[in-house]
Design an enzyme around this catalytic site. Structure first.
Site, PDB file in Angstrom:
ATOM      1  CB  CYS A  32      -0.887   0.107   1.240  1.00 23.31           C
ATOM      2  SG  CYS A  32      -0.230   0.024   2.670  1.00 23.31           S
ATOM      3  CG  HIS A 310      -4.068   0.780   4.635  1.00 26.57           C
ATOM      4  ND1 HIS A 310      -3.579  -0.138   3.455  1.00 26.57           N
ATOM      5  CD2 HIS A 310      -5.366   1.203   3.943  1.00 26.57           C
ATOM      6  CE1 HIS A 310      -4.392  -0.277   2.664  1.00 26.57           C
ATOM      7  NE2 HIS A 310      -5.320   0.653   2.825  1.00 26.57           N
TER       8      HIS A 310
END
Length: 365
Positions: A32, A310
């Protein structure tokens, strides 16, 4: 992305920009950090244009590197028949892991470290290419070799101009580090280049106040005295960092991860830092009274700590704001950008914080 893709197309309707493509990226376990930065760079118009132009003009037999893999990925997106969908940046990620062991593990990676590494790697590749082209050109245009077969001697002491690549032209700015001796008032100035600015942050602050702190005057005294060449001794002095030449694309990195001595580890600072959609660089140096910038991308860190979490990104494309979360692409309201400023309280359920900001220069006002 299927249903989500059609939802995005429906949301944009007749306003879907002609020739534009909105594609999510597949996540290979922990990529990510890479996906969010690549989306920000894809929607950096001058970067995408230069990359695709370089791709069109490069040799067909050029060896694979991060630049060729990034060109392939961007070309793959722009040549899609569909307007929306998902692409797997597999070749790029494989190359990245092959070249740098830092990104090989399945640990949480830092998006800023990746952006830094990528831009510097692209600069290295482009500089090597420029040197090869220059050598080829000089070989073709050089006079006949000396009769004994040895090369003609090089002129010594010739100052070689640094190679300026298109990455430099887009992202590079110049800082001036000014030190004024408090005894003789002599000012010593040293220039240094930068591709991004890393700013210290405080609770309930703004990018403008962070930039002011970055350029604030610091007094050097006691053990930190400055050696003045004119006084030939250590003296008290005042030091200040200023932006001498602002870049076309201003990349700001907010230092959200701070090493806490008592804890013996890094802690994430969830401070509320307001980043405006329009930013003025006022009075950084006399020549640039008011440089105006417009925000077009934000890389967001989601999570409460530096070792897990994330990354997602927000990008502005053709006056619309989009939210990229790996394979998912959604349209968001411009007002939603402020939900990523951070929290005004130490403990908050909101862990989505702006981490890297990309601004494009609108010129002087």
């Amino acid at each position: 992305m299927g249903a989500a893709g059609s939802k995005l197309e429906k949301a944009l309707g007749d306003q879907f920009p002609e020739g534009e493509r909105y594609f999510g990226f597949e996540n290979f376990g922990n990529t990510c950090y890479c996906n969010s930065v690549l989306q920000a760079l894809y929607f950096c118009a001058p970067f995408r244009e230069q990359l695709l132009e370089h791709s069109a003009n490069s040799r067909a037999d050029s060896e694979e590197n991060l630049l060729t893999c990034l060109e392939d990925l961007f070309s793959q997106i722009t040549s899609q028949k569909k307007k929306t969908g998902v692409i797997a940046p597999k070749r790029f990620v494989q190359r990245l892991k092959k070249q740098n062991e830092l990104f090989r593990s399945y640990m949480h990676q830092d998006a800023h470290e990746f952006l830094n590494y990528l831009l510097n790697e692209l600069v290295d590749i482009l500089e090597k290419e420029a040197k090869v082209t220059k050598t080829d050109h000089e070989t073709l245009s050089s006079p006949e070799k000396i009769s004994n077969g040895s090369k003609a001697p090089q002129e010594n002491g010739v100052h070689k101009e640094p190679i300026v690549t298109w990455v430099h032209k887009i992202f590079q700015g110049i800082l001036t580090n000014e030190t004024r001796c408090l005894r003789c008032e002599t000012v010593t100035a040293r220039d240094e280049t930068f591709l991004d600015l890393s700013l210290d942050i405080e609770q309930n602050s703004s990018i403008t106040s962070c930039l002011k702190n970055f350029s604030s005057t610091e007094t050097l005294h006691a053990e930190d005295k400055f050696f003045c060449d004119k006084c030939c001794s250590l003296q008290e002095a005042q030091k200040r960092m200023k932006i001498k030449k602002p870049p076309h694309i201003l990349v700001i990195h907010l230092k959200r991860f701070k090493y806490i001595e008592q804890l013996g580890r890094y802690k994430k600072l969830s401070y509320r830092v307001v980043f405006p959609l329009e930013l003025k660089l006022s009075n950084t140096v006399e020549e640039y009274v008011d440089i105006e910038y417009s925000l077009f991308a934000v890389v967001v860190h989601v999570g409460s700590g530096p070792n897990h979490g994330h990354y997602v990104s927000l990008v502005k494309s053709h006056n619309h704001w989009l939210f990229f979360d790996d394979e998912t692409v959604e349209m968001i309201e411009e007002s939603a950008v402020q939900t990523f400023f951070g929290s005004s309280q130490e403990y908050s359920s909101n862990t989505d914080h702006g981490y890297i900001l990309l601004y494009e220069s609108l010129g002087t006002r």
